[in-house]
Design a protein around this motif. Structure first.
Motif, short mmCIF file in Angstrom:
data_model
loop_
_atom_site.label_atom_id
_atom_site.label_comp_id
_atom_site.label_asym_id
_atom_site.label_seq_id
_atom_site.Cartn_x
_atom_site.Cartn_y
_atom_site.Cartn_z
N LEU A 87 -3.21 6.60 -4.84
CA LEU A 87 -2.87 5.18 -4.38
C LEU A 87 -3.80 4.89 -2.94
N GLY A 88 -4.56 3.87 -3.00
CA GLY A 88 -5.24 3.56 -1.72
C GLY A 88 -6.65 4.36 -1.44
N GLU A 91 -9.77 2.15 -1.36
CA GLU A 91 -9.82 1.47 -0.23
C GLU A 91 -10.13 2.10 0.89
N VAL A 92 -9.62 3.25 1.25
CA VAL A 92 -9.89 4.15 2.32
C VAL A 92 -11.02 4.58 2.20
N ALA A 197 -3.45 4.97 2.85
CA ALA A 197 -3.58 3.92 3.77
C ALA A 197 -3.34 3.92 5.14
#
Length: 207
Positions: A87-88, A91-92, A197
């Motif tokens: 998860l994430g 994005e990171v 995140a």
């Protein structure tokens, strides 16, 4: 020399792959008639590594560790579709790329890592990807960090190894670089995160 660099671990850090790894170990154990206890195996590989597990089992049962690993690697390669992103993760990686942070991978996975990263559309984020087949000593040896620090003129104070196990913190500590990890550690260079995140917030003051 002040540029920030991330060296990423894969399994359990960027890739949610432990179920595929455990399934591959189970199939390997079954092929060699080795009893399999999923929770004990999970606990062992999180504390040490899959390689350590196979070497220990091979010694106990008078088997060839290389043969065990070949069977396991083939089984795992067939499970690439089961590997998904943490998860994430995407994005990171995109945030770091936009922030001008150099990104690398150092994993105990074999060269199947290239296939997985390519299939997930992540390969382009990394300046260099180093695997167990790149010819370096395994973690927690600092050999890979020394290579990357020298080649890319990185500053140890602004270079971070991001992982999910105590072994990853030990690698960072032995290498004299910083650590970002899902586990708490007494190493003063380690910063614990609960999720990927959290990482951008560590660097808020530098933006």
């Amino acid at each position: 020399m002040q540029k920030t660099a991330f060296i990423w671990d894969l399994d359990g850090t960027l890739l949610d792959s432990y179920e595929a790894i455990l399934s591959g170990i189970e199939e390997t154990f079954c092929q060699f008639s080795i009893p399999y206890d999923k929770e004990k195996v999970r606990e062992f590989i999180l504390k040490y590594s899959v390689q350590d597990l196979l070497e220990q089992v091979a010694e106990e049962r008078n088997l060839d560790a290389k043969e065990l690993n070949q069977v396991r690697s083939q089984s795992l390669a067939e499970k690439n579709a089961q590997v998904v992103l943490m998860l994430g993760a995407r994005e990171v990686l995109a945030w770091a790329d936009e922030a001008g942070i150099l990104q690398f991978v150092y994993t105990h996975k074999g060269d199947n890592a290239f296939t997985i990263l390519r299939d997930l559309g992540l390969e382009s984020y990394f300046t260099e990807i180093l695997t167990s087949q790149s010819g370096f000593s395994r973690k927690p040896s600092p050999e890979v960090a020394t290579y990357l620090l020298d080649k890319y003129e990185l500053n140890p104070r602004t270079t971070y190894y991001i992982g999910d196990r105590t072994l990853d913190v030990e690698f960072a500590q032995n290498s004299g670089i910083q650590s970002i990890n899902f586990f708490e550690s007494s190493y003063e260079g380690n910063q614990r995160i609960q999720a990927l995140a959290d990482i951008p917030y560590i660097f808020e003051d530098e933006q």
